[in-house]
Design an enzyme around this catalytic site. Structure first.
Site, PDB file in Angstrom:
ATOM      1  N   SER A 318       0.839  -1.200   0.000  1.00  0.00           N
ATOM      2  CA  SER A 318       0.000   0.000   0.000  1.00  0.00           C
ATOM      3  C   SER A 318       0.874   1.250   0.000  1.00  0.00           C
ATOM      4  CB  SER A 318      -0.913   0.005   1.226  1.00  0.00           C
ATOM      5  OG  SER A 318      -1.611   1.235   1.328  1.00  0.00           O
ATOM      6  N   TRP A 321       2.281   1.641  -3.428  1.00  0.00           N
ATOM      7  CA  TRP A 321       1.232   2.129  -4.332  1.00  0.00           C
ATOM      8  C   TRP A 321       1.174   3.652  -4.313  1.00  0.00           C
ATOM      9  CZ3 TRP A 321      -2.954   5.259  -3.499  1.00  0.00           C
ATOM     10  CH2 TRP A 321      -3.894   5.341  -4.510  1.00  0.00           C
ATOM     11  N   HIS A 322       1.390   4.238  -3.148  1.00  0.00           N
ATOM     12  CA  HIS A 322       1.272   5.688  -3.033  1.00  0.00           C
ATOM     13  C   HIS A 322       2.392   6.423  -3.757  1.00  0.00           C
ATOM     14  CE1 HIS A 322      -1.746   4.894   0.101  1.00  0.00           C
ATOM     15  NE2 HIS A 322      -2.117   6.137  -0.071  1.00  0.00           N
ATOM     16  N   GLY A 323       3.532   5.829  -3.893  1.00  0.00           N
ATOM     17  CA  GLY A 323       4.602   6.546  -4.573  1.00  0.00           C
ATOM     18  C   GLY A 323       5.856   5.714  -4.733  1.00  0.00           C
ATOM     19  N   PHE A 485      -0.861  10.334  -7.396  1.00  0.00           N
ATOM     20  CA  PHE A 485      -0.822   8.879  -7.234  1.00  0.00           C
ATOM     21  C   PHE A 485      -1.656   8.171  -8.301  1.00  0.00           C
ATOM     22  CE2 PHE A 485      -0.616  10.463  -2.692  1.00  0.00           C
ATOM     23  CZ  PHE A 485       0.755  10.526  -2.694  1.00  0.00           C
TER      24      PHE A 485
END
Length: 485
Positions: A318, A321-323, A485
């Site tokens: 997770s 996923w954000h960066g 994102f």
């Protein structure tokens, strides 16, 4: 196109008016055209990426539904590889390339791969995950394959939630594009209220707090003590008001036209534990990872060590996923550690609460739980906001220096045009927000407001619009944080 732009102020009423005027059978085409225009307002050519993934997943869904045995898995795998492949190239290639180069330098290996000069398409992660959920649900037999290419394209590109969610499940939204929606006063006013509240959170609260946060976090070594603590505190509410504000505008925009999107935030900073926080924060993404990663890994239906690993890897991915940055990876890992630590120490903490008499003082216990959860969340936000791990560690080190009141508004802050009054004003906005959210746990504020007479409601509407216009940060519209994102 930004929700908080003058362009959207014209775009939205035009889209809604034509939507309700034209026959129902053509509404999908109108919304699809409007969504294409909405997305192309950013970087027009990147709509071709959307068209590519839409075509792949549309065909994959039909093939998965009609296939049997291993072929179903093959078609699903092809769809996932195509989606993740696009995401990997645009979002993660340079990150992986830089780390591979660093490893090669350590071992003195030759490495000649140059970074790619690519701009990350707006909201790529969001519509990639939404497209993946479609093929997965078809594979699981929970959703029939969509044979109408235009309707499926609209499912992916629906402009209210195209670039930053909420990431809806297919079975919750795809069928809504076949439903005929009518002009309903209560539903439309409800949607407009949500849009107004969302814009207030974004333009009045988030953008104002961002002024202080950006000055500090853009030059972290220049600040110490309370300025870093306050900037982190402000950022926690900036990102909340920014993203929750976006979600409210998206949900309200869809509601005006008759579409139902899931709630994405539920007063997260009133959470009494990290687990509760993640059930209230970015709900659509949290449930996506739960349904498509955590549960398939085994969830909590495995041995305890494996359960902890499932939680940790879910939060780790997770964060990624954000960066594409180690700061996001650490942010995800830290939240995973928080949750695992809370499970490991559950009995010990219960015994400590009993020995301290906190179980007999539920209000105090609740307050301490909320404060401790918020503090842990703020610590994690440092990694989310800092550009590098070195900067993040400097925040923790410098924040522990002897605090003085002069550190709240140092010369660098005043040089940026931020006065003590504006800092106080930011604190007042945060306090007001939390007071309203606390009241909403005691009373149904929306229902009470709707019961008020017209002569009460309309002045409030007018005052809200004037507040957004007069108190919001002026100048060019500020992009929403989660657009990156």
């Amino acid at each position: 196109m930004l929700f908080n732009s003058f362009t959207f102020l014209i775009f939205f009423p035009v889209v809604v008016t034509i939507y309700f005027v034209i026959p129902h059978r053509w509404r999908w085409a109108w919304l699809l055209a409007a969504s294409c225009y909405f997305y192309m307002a950013f970087i027009p050519v990147y709509i071709l990426i959307l068209f590519f993934t839409i075509a792949i997943d549309y065909v994959a869904g039909i093939l998965i539904e009609s296939a049997e045995g291993r072929r179903r898995k093959l078609y699903l795998a092809a769809s996932i590889v195509a989606n993740v492949g696009v995401l990997a190239v645009f979002k993660y290639f340079n990150f992986l390339n830089a780390n591979a180069r660093a490893i090669a330098e350590v071992f003195h290996w030759p490495y000649d791969f140059a970074p790619l000069a690519l701009i990350l398409p707006i909201g790529l992660s969001f519509h990639t995950f939404q497209a993946m959920s479609y093929t997965i649900e078809v594979y699981r037999g929970r959703q029939k394959a969509e044979h109408h290419l235009g309707i499926y394209a609209l499912y992916v590109m629906f402009f209210p939630q195209l670039v930053a969610g909420p990431s809806e499940r297919t079975q919750n939204r795809l069928h809504q594009f076949y439903e005929e929606h009518f002009v309903e006063y209560e539903r439309i006013t409800s949607g407009l209220r949500m849009m107004a509240v969302g814009l207030f959170m974004k333009m009045v609260i988030a953008d104002r707090l961002a002024r202080y946060v950006n000055v500090v976090y853009n030059d972290i070594p220049a600040f110490h003590g309370l300025s870093l603590v306050l900037a982190t505190f402000f950022f926690s509410f900036q990102i909340y008001c920014d993203f929750a504000g976006y979600s409210l505008v998206a949900i309200g925009t869809a509601r005006v036209m008759g579409f139902r999107l899931m709630n994405n935030f539920d007063r997260p900073y009133l959470s009494k534990s990290i687990s509760e926080f993640w059930s209230r924060w970015h709900i659509s993404l949290s449930t996506w990872f739960r349904d498509y990663l955590y549960i398939p890994l085994g969830g909590n239906r495995v041995a305890r060590p494996r359960w902890y690993w499932n939680l940790f890897i879910t939060f780790l991915l997770s964060g990624l996923w954000h960066g594409a940055n180690w700061t996001f990876v650490i942010w995800g890992a830290l939240n995973g550690f928080y949750l695992i630590f809370s499970l490991v120490t559950k009995n010990a903490r219960a015994s400590l609460d009993n020995s301290l008499g906190l179980t007999d003082k539920p209000r105090l216990h609740r307050a301490l739980s909320i404060v401790s959860t918020f503090t842990l969340t703020c610590i994690a936000w440092v990694f989310f906001r800092a550009s590098t791990l070195h900067e993040a560690m400097h925040v923790f080190k410098a924040a522990l220096t002897r605090p003085t009141m002069n550190q709240l508004v140092p010369d660098a802050i005043r040089a940026a045009g931020i006065s003590k009054f504006e800092v106080f004003y930011g604190l007042l906005l945060v306090a007001g927000l939390m007071w309203v959210e606390w009241l909403s746990t005691k009373h149904d504020l929306v229902r009470r407001f709707r019961m008020q007479p017209v002569w009460v409601r309309w002045p409030v509407y007018y005052a809200t619009c004037m507040a957004i216009w007069m108190l919001g940060i002026s100048g060019e519209a500020k992009a929403f944080i989660y657009f990156q994102f």
